[in-house]
Scaffold this motif. Structure first.
Motif, PDB file in Angstrom:
ATOM      1  N   LYS A   1      -3.809  -3.889  11.374  1.00 52.88           N
ATOM      2  CA  LYS A   1      -3.235  -2.592  11.775  1.00 52.88           C
ATOM      3  C   LYS A   1      -2.105  -2.776  12.786  1.00 52.88           C
ATOM      4  CE  LYS A   1      -6.763   0.804  10.784  1.00 52.88           C
ATOM      5  NZ  LYS A   1      -7.546   0.022   9.844  1.00 52.88           N
ATOM      6  N   GLU A   2      -2.229  -3.790  13.641  1.00 54.52           N
ATOM      7  CA  GLU A   2      -1.215  -4.008  14.679  1.00 54.52           C
ATOM      8  C   GLU A   2      -0.034  -4.849  14.205  1.00 54.52           C
ATOM      9  OE1 GLU A   2      -1.191  -2.597  17.672  1.00 54.52           O
ATOM     10  OE2 GLU A   2      -3.083  -1.592  17.273  1.00 54.52           O
ATOM     11  N   CYS A   3      -0.215  -5.586  13.120  1.00 50.53           N
ATOM     12  CA  CYS A   3       0.857  -6.468  12.617  1.00 50.53           C
ATOM     13  C   CYS A   3       2.094  -5.631  12.278  1.00 50.53           C
ATOM     14  CB  CYS A   3       0.360  -7.206  11.370  1.00 50.53           C
ATOM     15  SG  CYS A   3       1.652  -8.134  10.530  1.00 50.53           S
ATOM     16  N   PRO A   4       3.225  -5.872  12.955  1.00 56.13           N
ATOM     17  CA  PRO A   4       4.402  -5.007  12.732  1.00 56.13           C
ATOM     18  C   PRO A   4       4.871  -4.948  11.274  1.00 56.13           C
ATOM     19  CG  PRO A   4       4.674  -6.293  14.727  1.00 56.13           C
ATOM     20  CD  PRO A   4       3.454  -6.833  14.042  1.00 56.13           C
ATOM     21  N   PRO A   5       5.028  -6.089  10.562  1.00 58.22           N
ATOM     22  CA  PRO A   5       5.498  -5.956   9.178  1.00 58.22           C
ATOM     23  C   PRO A   5       4.366  -5.760   8.165  1.00 58.22           C
ATOM     24  CG  PRO A   5       5.541  -8.248   9.815  1.00 58.22           C
ATOM     25  CD  PRO A   5       4.993  -7.497  10.990  1.00 58.22           C
ATOM     26  N   LYS A   6       3.123  -5.591   8.662  1.00 61.30           N
ATOM     27  CA  LYS A   6       1.962  -5.331   7.782  1.00 61.30           C
ATOM     28  C   LYS A   6       1.804  -6.415   6.708  1.00 61.30           C
ATOM     29  CE  LYS A   6       0.943  -1.409   9.736  1.00 61.30           C
ATOM     30  NZ  LYS A   6       0.639  -1.775  11.107  1.00 61.30           N
ATOM     31  N   CYS A   7       1.676  -7.661   7.163  1.00 57.55           N
ATOM     32  CA  CYS A   7       1.546  -8.744   6.184  1.00 57.55           C
ATOM     33  C   CYS A   7       0.149  -9.356   6.163  1.00 57.55           C
ATOM     34  CB  CYS A   7       2.616  -9.803   6.441  1.00 57.55           C
ATOM     35  SG  CYS A   7       2.479 -10.605   8.036  1.00 57.55           S
ATOM     36  N   ILE A   8      -0.819  -8.682   6.832  1.00 56.46           N
ATOM     37  CA  ILE A   8      -2.208  -9.163   6.793  1.00 56.46           C
ATOM     38  C   ILE A   8      -3.019  -8.206   5.922  1.00 56.46           C
ATOM     39  CG2 ILE A   8      -4.251  -9.718   8.173  1.00 56.46           C
ATOM     40  CD1 ILE A   8      -2.472 -10.138  10.576  1.00 56.46           C
TER      41      ILE A   8
END
Ligand code: SF4
Ligand code: SF4
Length: 193
Positions: free
Chosen positions: A69-76
């Motif tokens: 949720k916190e990953c800026p580019p949403k790659c997880i």
């Protein structure tokens, strides 16, 4: 003063030139890569990896989904495991990181409450194909906690001291009453074909 900037720049160049002879490790700026490789500093950080204790099955991650949720580019992309009755477990069935999108910001490491994900020193990850080759799955991401201790001994010592002070042994348990989110709220990994 006129010319001061030029003199200052030349003094930096001269200083680095001298350093490259006196302290080759500090002063040298060019090596014959890939035959020679510079040792990276402990604070160097590249793509994230997941930590396990003893065996890969004993990973610290509890699939809380905070990092994704916190990953800026949403790659997880995380999908928690479910038992035979369909109850969500505190463990990821799927944990993917798309290295083609990851920008090495380290936020996932900072926000993880379970010390389960850390930035690695690995940098030789170039591929000819940018979709499936750079989509790293749980099995690719898992490394023993000893790897973290080896590459970042200072951070390892600090984090383990904090964990010991909190009484955390091995795999951390989430706070009671804060179970991982149901699977339906999780993101799905992207199609790689
Ligand atoms: S924040 Fe930590 S424990 Fe939670 S899903 Fe991410 S890696 Fe796992
Ligand atoms: S390092 Fe940053 S971009 Fe990469 S997975 Fe972690 S939070 Fe996302």
């Amino acid at each position: 003063m006129f010319g001061f900037g030029v003199l200052k720049g030349m003094s930096v160049t001269l200083w680095n030139f001298i350093l490259s002879y006196v302290y080759p490790k500090k002063g040298i700026t060019t090596v014959q890569y890939p035959e020679q490789k510079k040792e990276v500093e402990e604070r160097f950080r590249n793509f994230p990896f997941l930590v396990y204790e003893g065996a890969p099955d004993n990973m610290r991650c509890v699939a809380c989904d905070i990092c994704s949720k916190e990953c800026p580019p949403k790659c997880i992309y995380i999908i928690p495991e479910k038992d035979a009755q369909g109850r969500v477990q505190k463990k990821p069935a799927t944990f993917d990181i798309d290295y083609a999108i990851c920008m090495n910001c380290g936020i996932c490491e900072e926000v993880c409450p379970f010390d389960a994900i850390f930035m690695d020193h690995e940098y030789e990850l170039a591929e000819y194909e940018r979709l499936s080759s750079l989509l790293y799955h749980k099995e690719d991401l898992l490394k023993p906690v000893e790897h973290f201790a080896k590459i970042r001994p200072t951070d390892y010592g600090r984090i383990e001291a904090t964990r010991a002070a909190k009484g955390v042994k091995g795999r951390a348990q989430p706070v009671a009453g804060a179970p991982p989110k149901p699977a339906e709220t999780q993101q799905s990994p992207p199609a790689t074909s």
